[in-house]
Scaffold this motif. Structure first.
Motif, PDB file in Angstrom:
ATOM      1  N   ASN A  86      -3.791   5.155   2.093  1.00 20.94           N
ATOM      2  CA  ASN A  86      -2.334   5.231   2.233  1.00 20.94           C
ATOM      3  C   ASN A  86      -1.853   6.670   2.382  1.00 20.94           C
ATOM      4  O   ASN A  86      -0.931   6.949   3.153  1.00 20.94           O
ATOM      5  CB  ASN A  86      -1.669   4.585   1.013  1.00 20.94           C
ATOM      6  CG  ASN A  86      -1.877   3.082   0.967  1.00 20.94           C
ATOM      7  OD1 ASN A  86      -1.935   2.430   2.008  1.00 20.94           O
ATOM      8  ND2 ASN A  86      -2.013   2.528  -0.230  1.00 20.94           N
ATOM      9  N   VAL A  87      -2.474   7.584   1.645  1.00 18.96           N
ATOM     10  CA  VAL A  87      -2.081   8.992   1.729  1.00 18.96           C
ATOM     11  C   VAL A  87      -2.324   9.534   3.129  1.00 18.96           C
ATOM     12  O   VAL A  87      -1.456  10.193   3.726  1.00 18.96           O
ATOM     13  CB  VAL A  87      -2.846   9.822   0.678  1.00 18.96           C
ATOM     14  CG1 VAL A  87      -2.719  11.314   0.982  1.00 18.96           C
ATOM     15  CG2 VAL A  87      -2.315   9.531  -0.717  1.00 18.96           C
ATOM     16  N   ARG A 108     -12.056   8.339 -13.770  1.00 25.48           N
ATOM     17  CA  ARG A 108     -11.667   8.746 -12.417  1.00 25.48           C
ATOM     18  C   ARG A 108     -10.554   9.789 -12.464  1.00 25.48           C
ATOM     19  O   ARG A 108     -10.575  10.784 -11.734  1.00 25.48           O
ATOM     20  CB  ARG A 108     -11.227   7.517 -11.614  1.00 25.48           C
ATOM     21  CG  ARG A 108     -12.376   6.598 -11.228  1.00 25.48           C
ATOM     22  CD  ARG A 108     -11.943   5.621 -10.152  1.00 25.48           C
ATOM     23  NE  ARG A 108     -10.989   4.648 -10.686  1.00 25.48           N
ATOM     24  CZ  ARG A 108     -11.338   3.467 -11.189  1.00 25.48           C
ATOM     25  NH1 ARG A 108     -12.617   3.133 -11.236  1.00 25.48           N
ATOM     26  NH2 ARG A 108     -10.430   2.629 -11.637  1.00 25.48           N
ATOM     27  N   SER A 109      -9.580   9.559 -13.321  1.00 30.54           N
ATOM     28  CA  SER A 109      -8.481  10.524 -13.445  1.00 30.54           C
ATOM     29  C   SER A 109      -8.979  11.867 -13.971  1.00 30.54           C
ATOM     30  O   SER A 109      -8.501  12.926 -13.550  1.00 30.54           O
ATOM     31  CB  SER A 109      -7.399   9.966 -14.376  1.00 30.54           C
ATOM     32  OG  SER A 109      -6.845   8.775 -13.855  1.00 30.54           O
ATOM     33  N   PHE A 161     -10.571   6.782  -5.410  1.00 34.33           N
ATOM     34  CA  PHE A 161      -9.317   6.063  -5.148  1.00 34.33           C
ATOM     35  C   PHE A 161      -9.219   5.756  -3.652  1.00 34.33           C
ATOM     36  O   PHE A 161      -8.385   6.333  -2.944  1.00 34.33           O
ATOM     37  CB  PHE A 161      -8.117   6.901  -5.604  1.00 34.33           C
ATOM     38  CG  PHE A 161      -8.097   7.201  -7.074  1.00 34.33           C
ATOM     39  CD1 PHE A 161      -7.537   6.306  -7.977  1.00 34.33           C
ATOM     40  CD2 PHE A 161      -8.651   8.373  -7.561  1.00 34.33           C
ATOM     41  CE1 PHE A 161      -7.515   6.585  -9.335  1.00 34.33           C
ATOM     42  CE2 PHE A 161      -8.635   8.659  -8.914  1.00 34.33           C
ATOM     43  CZ  PHE A 161      -8.071   7.761  -9.806  1.00 34.33           C
ATOM     44  N   ASP A 174      -8.191   3.118  -1.858  1.00 33.88           N
ATOM     45  CA  ASP A 174      -6.944   2.530  -1.360  1.00 33.88           C
ATOM     46  C   ASP A 174      -5.829   3.578  -1.315  1.00 33.88           C
ATOM     47  O   ASP A 174      -5.064   3.655  -0.351  1.00 33.88           O
ATOM     48  CB  ASP A 174      -6.519   1.360  -2.251  1.00 33.88           C
ATOM     49  CG  ASP A 174      -7.486   0.187  -2.150  1.00 33.88           C
ATOM     50  OD1 ASP A 174      -8.156   0.071  -1.103  1.00 33.88           O
ATOM     51  OD2 ASP A 174      -7.578  -0.595  -3.113  1.00 33.88           O
ATOM     52  N   LEU A 175      -5.736   4.370  -2.366  1.00 36.16           N
ATOM     53  CA  LEU A 175      -4.738   5.436  -2.392  1.00 36.16           C
ATOM     54  C   LEU A 175      -4.991   6.441  -1.273  1.00 36.16           C
ATOM     55  O   LEU A 175      -4.050   6.875  -0.590  1.00 36.16           O
ATOM     56  CB  LEU A 175      -4.767   6.144  -3.747  1.00 36.16           C
ATOM     57  CG  LEU A 175      -3.896   7.401  -3.867  1.00 36.16           C
ATOM     58  CD1 LEU A 175      -2.424   7.055  -3.699  1.00 36.16           C
ATOM     59  CD2 LEU A 175      -4.141   8.096  -5.200  1.00 36.16           C
ATOM     60  N   SER A 176      -6.250   6.798  -1.061  1.00 40.09           N
ATOM     61  CA  SER A 176      -6.587   7.761  -0.010  1.00 40.09           C
ATOM     62  C   SER A 176      -6.194   7.243   1.361  1.00 40.09           C
ATOM     63  O   SER A 176      -5.668   7.990   2.197  1.00 40.09           O
ATOM     64  CB  SER A 176      -8.088   8.062  -0.046  1.00 40.09           C
ATOM     65  OG  SER A 176      -8.479   8.565  -1.297  1.00 40.09           O
ATOM     66  N   LEU A 198     -11.225  12.226  -4.531  1.00 35.78           N
ATOM     67  CA  LEU A 198     -10.065  11.364  -4.296  1.00 35.78           C
ATOM     68  C   LEU A 198     -10.428  10.198  -3.385  1.00 35.78           C
ATOM     69  O   LEU A 198     -10.054   9.047  -3.645  1.00 35.78           O
ATOM     70  CB  LEU A 198      -8.932  12.182  -3.684  1.00 35.78           C
ATOM     71  CG  LEU A 198      -7.637  11.419  -3.375  1.00 35.78           C
ATOM     72  CD1 LEU A 198      -6.992  10.930  -4.662  1.00 35.78           C
ATOM     73  CD2 LEU A 198      -6.672  12.291  -2.588  1.00 35.78           C
ATOM     74  N   MET A 225       4.244  12.176  -3.328  1.00 39.21           N
ATOM     75  CA  MET A 225       3.540  11.315  -4.276  1.00 39.21           C
ATOM     76  C   MET A 225       4.218  11.303  -5.645  1.00 39.21           C
ATOM     77  O   MET A 225       4.137  10.311  -6.379  1.00 39.21           O
ATOM     78  CB  MET A 225       2.088  11.783  -4.422  1.00 39.21           C
ATOM     79  CG  MET A 225       1.251  11.594  -3.172  1.00 39.21           C
ATOM     80  SD  MET A 225      -0.432  12.228  -3.369  1.00 39.21           S
ATOM     81  CE  MET A 225      -1.049  11.137  -4.653  1.00 39.21           C
ATOM     82  N   ASN A 236     -10.818   3.883 -15.341  1.00 36.50           N
ATOM     83  CA  ASN A 236      -9.622   4.573 -14.854  1.00 36.50           C
ATOM     84  C   ASN A 236      -9.488   5.967 -15.454  1.00 36.50           C
ATOM     85  O   ASN A 236      -9.132   6.930 -14.769  1.00 36.50           O
ATOM     86  CB  ASN A 236      -8.375   3.746 -15.179  1.00 36.50           C
ATOM     87  CG  ASN A 236      -8.340   2.440 -14.402  1.00 36.50           C
ATOM     88  OD1 ASN A 236      -8.889   2.355 -13.302  1.00 36.50           O
ATOM     89  ND2 ASN A 236      -7.699   1.427 -14.969  1.00 36.50           N
TER      90      ASN A 236
END
Length: 226
Positions: free
Chosen positions: A159-160, A80-81, A153, A155-157, A149, A222, A77
């Motif tokens: 949803n975004v 990635r961040s 990420f 799943d986040l992508s 991104l 976000m 994590n």
């Protein structure tokens, strides 16, 4: 002799500007024809989910009844961040200079056409060239950040892109507008009327500002709690 050379140079510049204008008009006409005629005829205005809705609802395949596996990039994590922070923070540095520089260029060009002082012209031209370099570098990091991104990420992508589709679409559409206006502003120095040149300059600055607003719409959503 000097007058003749100046006239020849002006005629050559006029021909180049006419060629650039013709290419831009052809591209715009093609996009309009594509959007108005070709896409509707090919059913491009109908979402693929609507076309395949019945088949998807009745499917019993493994991928339709369970989550599609996503390739995991095993950097943790924190890793990635860190990748996102590195690419996007560098992009933001370039982007901020681009947003502010666009308005400085437009105002400086206005001062030159108003007072005809060469220092304003030299400053505006130098800033425009500097902004061209900034735009290229900043766009590279923006594309890298978007790829990171999506890859890091997923799943986040998903949803975004689902929730903020229209701001993202407008953001990338404005990329084309900014490119056309910025390069036209640079290559059209002393080749078009001052009023038209200023209109292009302020249009470029406004496009950059609106583009920033669209991506900040996503960022604000976000960062909003809840």
């Amino acid at each position: 002799m000097v007058a003749r050379e100046t006239k020849v140079a002006e005629e050559e510049s006029g021909r180049r500007l006419s060629l650039i204008s013709a290419v831009i008009i052809a591209i715009v006409a093609y996009l309009i024809f594509l959007s108005v005629v070709i896409v509707p005829l090919q059913g491009g205005a109908i979402p693929s989910t609507t076309v395949l809705e019945k088949g998807l609802s009745e499917s019993t395949a493994h991928y339709a009844t369970s989550g599609i596996p996503v390739q995991d990039v095993d950097i943790g994590n924190m890793g990635r961040s860190a990748v996102i922070a590195f690419t996007m923070l560098i992009h933001i540095v370039f982007a901020n200079l681009h947003v502010g520089g666009a308005w400085v260029i437009a105002v400086t060009a206005l001062l030159y056409f108003r007072y005809r002082r060469m220092r304003y012209k030299n400053l505006a031209r130098s800033l425009t060239l500097f902004t061209l370099i900034l735009f290229s570098a900043g766009s590279t990091f923006a594309a890298g950040g978007m790829m990171a991104l999506i890859a890091l990420f997923p799943d986040l992508s998903m949803n975004v892109f689902h929730l903020y589709w229209w701001p993202i679409f407008a953001y990338f559409l404005l990329y084309g507008v900014v490119i056309i206006l910025l390069f036209t502003f640079w290559f059209a120095w002393d080749r078009i009327r001052p009023g038209v040149h200023l209109a292009i300059g302020f249009g470029y600055a406004a496009s950059v500002f609106i583009q920033t607003v669209t991506i900040d719409t996503l960022a604000a959503g976000m960062l909003t709690p809840g």
